[in-house]
Design an enzyme around this catalytic site. Structure first.
Site, PDB file in Angstrom:
ATOM      1  N   LYS A  98      67.148  83.269  76.481  1.00  0.00           N
ATOM      2  CA  LYS A  98      67.423  82.017  77.194  1.00  0.00           C
ATOM      3  C   LYS A  98      68.165  82.274  78.498  1.00  0.00           C
ATOM      4  CE  LYS A  98      67.020  78.607  73.585  1.00  0.00           C
ATOM      5  NZ  LYS A  98      67.627  77.562  72.779  1.00  0.00           N
ATOM      6  N   LYS A 181      48.129  75.984  68.983  1.00  0.00           N
ATOM      7  CA  LYS A 181      48.765  74.995  68.118  1.00  0.00           C
ATOM      8  C   LYS A 181      49.084  73.725  68.897  1.00  0.00           C
ATOM      9  CE  LYS A 181      52.201  75.833  65.033  1.00  0.00           C
ATOM     10  NZ  LYS A 181      53.253  76.520  64.290  1.00  0.00           N
ATOM     11  N   LYS A 184      54.303  69.744  71.702  1.00  0.00           N
ATOM     12  CA  LYS A 184      54.728  68.774  72.717  1.00  0.00           C
ATOM     13  C   LYS A 184      54.867  69.427  74.091  1.00  0.00           C
ATOM     14  CE  LYS A 184      59.266  69.213  70.688  1.00  0.00           C
ATOM     15  NZ  LYS A 184      59.445  69.152  69.267  1.00  0.00           N
TER      16      LYS A 184
HETATM   17  P1  AMP Z   1      58.892  72.652  66.785  1.00  0.00           P
HETATM   18  O1  AMP Z   1      58.762  71.241  67.242  1.00  0.00           O
HETATM   19  O2  AMP Z   1      57.928  73.563  67.432  1.00  0.00           O
HETATM   20  O3  AMP Z   1      60.311  73.151  66.792  1.00  0.00           O
HETATM   21  O4  AMP Z   1      58.463  72.660  65.252  1.00  0.00           O
HETATM   22  C1  AMP Z   1      59.166  71.990  64.230  1.00  0.00           C
HETATM   23  C2  AMP Z   1      58.425  72.176  62.929  1.00  0.00           C
HETATM   24  O5  AMP Z   1      57.099  71.620  63.004  1.00  0.00           O
HETATM   25  C3  AMP Z   1      58.229  73.641  62.529  1.00  0.00           C
HETATM   26  O6  AMP Z   1      58.399  73.763  61.129  1.00  0.00           O
HETATM   27  C4  AMP Z   1      56.799  73.938  62.917  1.00  0.00           C
HETATM   28  O7  AMP Z   1      56.219  74.932  62.132  1.00  0.00           O
HETATM   29  C5  AMP Z   1      56.105  72.598  62.701  1.00  0.00           C
HETATM   30  N1  AMP Z   1      54.975  72.449  63.648  1.00  0.00           N
HETATM   31  C6  AMP Z   1      55.079  72.237  64.978  1.00  0.00           C
HETATM   32  N2  AMP Z   1      53.849  72.163  65.549  1.00  0.00           N
HETATM   33  C7  AMP Z   1      52.945  72.338  64.540  1.00  0.00           C
HETATM   34  C8  AMP Z   1      51.510  72.364  64.472  1.00  0.00           C
HETATM   35  N3  AMP Z   1      50.756  72.193  65.561  1.00  0.00           N
HETATM   36  N4  AMP Z   1      50.923  72.570  63.268  1.00  0.00           N
HETATM   37  C9  AMP Z   1      51.683  72.729  62.148  1.00  0.00           C
HETATM   38  N5  AMP Z   1      53.027  72.728  62.135  1.00  0.00           N
HETATM   39  C10 AMP Z   1      53.667  72.535  63.313  1.00  0.00           C
END
Ligand code: AMP
Length: 315
Positions: A98, A181, A184
C-alpha cells in the site's frame, strides 16, 4: 456490494450464523487509515449494516456491530501496539504494497499499526476461527504471535486464533468479461450487478451479457466462460446445478432473460428489506445497539482480564 459478494460470501455468512457464535463487525475505524470527507464512513456504515440485516443476518442469533460502538477495540489496540515490534509491523506485505502505491502521498501511522487494531478485533472475542482470504492471512499470523507473546509475558489471557478458509460459494464472473471475477473495481458497470440495481437494469445487463459464437447451451468454464457464468449464476440463484439448468435451455437469449429474472427474484426480498431499513434509521440504530451490547459484554470482560493480568492499578 455486488452479486459476487452475495453469492460468494454473504449468503454463506447467513447460513454460518447457525453453525457457530459468529461476530460480524463493520470495521469503520479501519476505514480511517485513508482520509475521507466528513460523513462518508458513517454513511457507508449505515448502508453496509442495512445490507447485512437485509440478507438475513439475524440480530438475535449473530452479533452484528459497528467497531466504533465498542470502545474496547481501541483500548486493547494500544496494548497490542505495545506487544508487537516495529520490525514485525514493517514486514507486513500489505503495508509495504500500500505504501509503495502511495509514494509521495500521506501515509498515516494508522496504516502502519492497523494489524494491532485487527489483533484487538479478534482477541477481544476469544475467537478461535477467523475466516479470511489470502490477503489477510499474514494479519491473523501476527495476531497469533502477539497473543502468544502476551500470554507468555502476563499469563494465559488470550485464546490463540487460527485463520480458516471461508466456505466457498458460487464464483461470479463479470458479465462483459467472463474470465474476470465480478468486482466493484471493474472498469465499466455493464458487467457488474449491484445488489441494489433495479429489475430493469439487472435484466438489461443480463440481456447484454457476453456469450460466444456457438449456439449450444452447455456448462464448460474453459471453452464457454460466458454461458457457463450464466448457468452458474442461474443455478446459484435457484438452488440447482449448472448442468440441470443447461438441460432446460437451447437458446442463449432465453437463458439470459431467465437468469436475469432469477437474479431479480433472488434480490427482490433483500432490496425490499433494505429499503425499509434505510428509511427507518431508528430501527437500524436499535438493531445495531443490540449487536454492540452483545459485543461489549464479551469485549469488556476480555479487556478487564487483560488489565488485571498486566497489573494496571484499577480505577
Ligand atoms: P471483496 O469485496 O473483494 O473484499 O470481497 C468480499 C468477499 O466477497 C470475499 O469473501 C470474496 O471472496 C467474495 N467475492 C467478491 N467478489 C466475488 C465474486 N465475483 N464471486 C464470488 N465471490 C466474490
Amino acid at each position: 456490494m455486488q452479486l459476487g459478494n452475495y453469492l460468494g460470501a454473504l449468503r454463506n455468512w447467513v447460513i454460518g450464523q447457525h453453525e457457530c457464535d459468529g461476530l460480524y463487525g463493520i470495521v469503520d475505524l479501519h476505514a480511517l487509515t485513508v482520509a475521507e470527507q466528513p460523513g462518508v464512513v458513517g454513511q457507508a456504515t449505515v448502508e453496509l449494516a442495512a445490507i447485512f440485516f437485509a440478507v438475513g443476518l439475524d440480530p438475535e442469533i449473530a452479533t452484528v456491530f459497528v467497531q466504533s460502538h465498542v470502545p474496547e477495540h481501541t483500548q486493547l489496540s494500544w496494548i497490542m501496539e505495545c506487544n508487537v515490534s516495529y520490525g514485525e509491523l514493517s514486514r507486513m506485505t500489505q503495508f509495504k504494497d500500500k505504501t509503495a502505491k502511495r509514494e509521495g502521498s500521506f501515509i498515516s501511522a494508522g496504516l502502519f499499526s492497523y494489524p494491532a487494531l485487527m489483533a484487538a478485533d479478534i482477541l477481544l472475542y476469544d475467537a478461535d476461527e477467523v475466516p479470511v482470504g489470502d490477503d489477510q492471512r499474514q494479519h491473523v499470523e501476527i495476531t497469533r504471535d502477539i497473543a502468544l507473546r502476551f500470554n507468555s509475558r502476563f499469563g494465559e489471557t488470550f485464546v490463540i486464533p487460527k485463520a480458516v478458509m471461508p466456505k466457498a460459494g458460487a464464483r461470479v464472473m463479470d458479465l462483459q468479461d467472463p474470465t474476470s471475477k465480478m468486482s466493484k473495481t471493474a472498469a465499466t458497470d455493464a458487467g457488474l450487478i449491484n445488489m441494489l440495481d433495479d429489475p430493469a437494469a439487472i435484466l438489461k445487463k443480463f440481456k447484454r451479457a457476453v456469450t460466444d459464437s456457438e449456439n449450444e447451451v452447455r456448462f464448460d468454464r474453459v471453452t464457454k466462460p460466458g454461458i457457463s457464468n450464466l448457468l452458474e449464476i442461474h443455478a446459484a440463484a435457484t438452488g440447482r446445478t449448472p448442468e440441470a439448468v443447461a438441460a432446460d435451455y437451447t437458446q442463449y437469449g432465453a437463458l439470459k432473460v431467465a437468469t436475469g429474472e432469477a437474479v431479480i427474484e433472488l434480490l427482490r426480498p433483500i432490496q425490499t428489506r433494505y429499503a425499509e431499513l434505510i428509511s427507518d434509521p431508528g430501527e437500524l440504530a436499535s438493531l445495531l445497539r443490540t449487536g454492540s451490547q452483545k459485543a461489549r459484554t464479551i469485549a469488556s470482560a476480555t479487556l478487564s482480564r487483560v488489565y488485571d493480568h498486566i497489573g494496571l492499578l484499577r480505577a
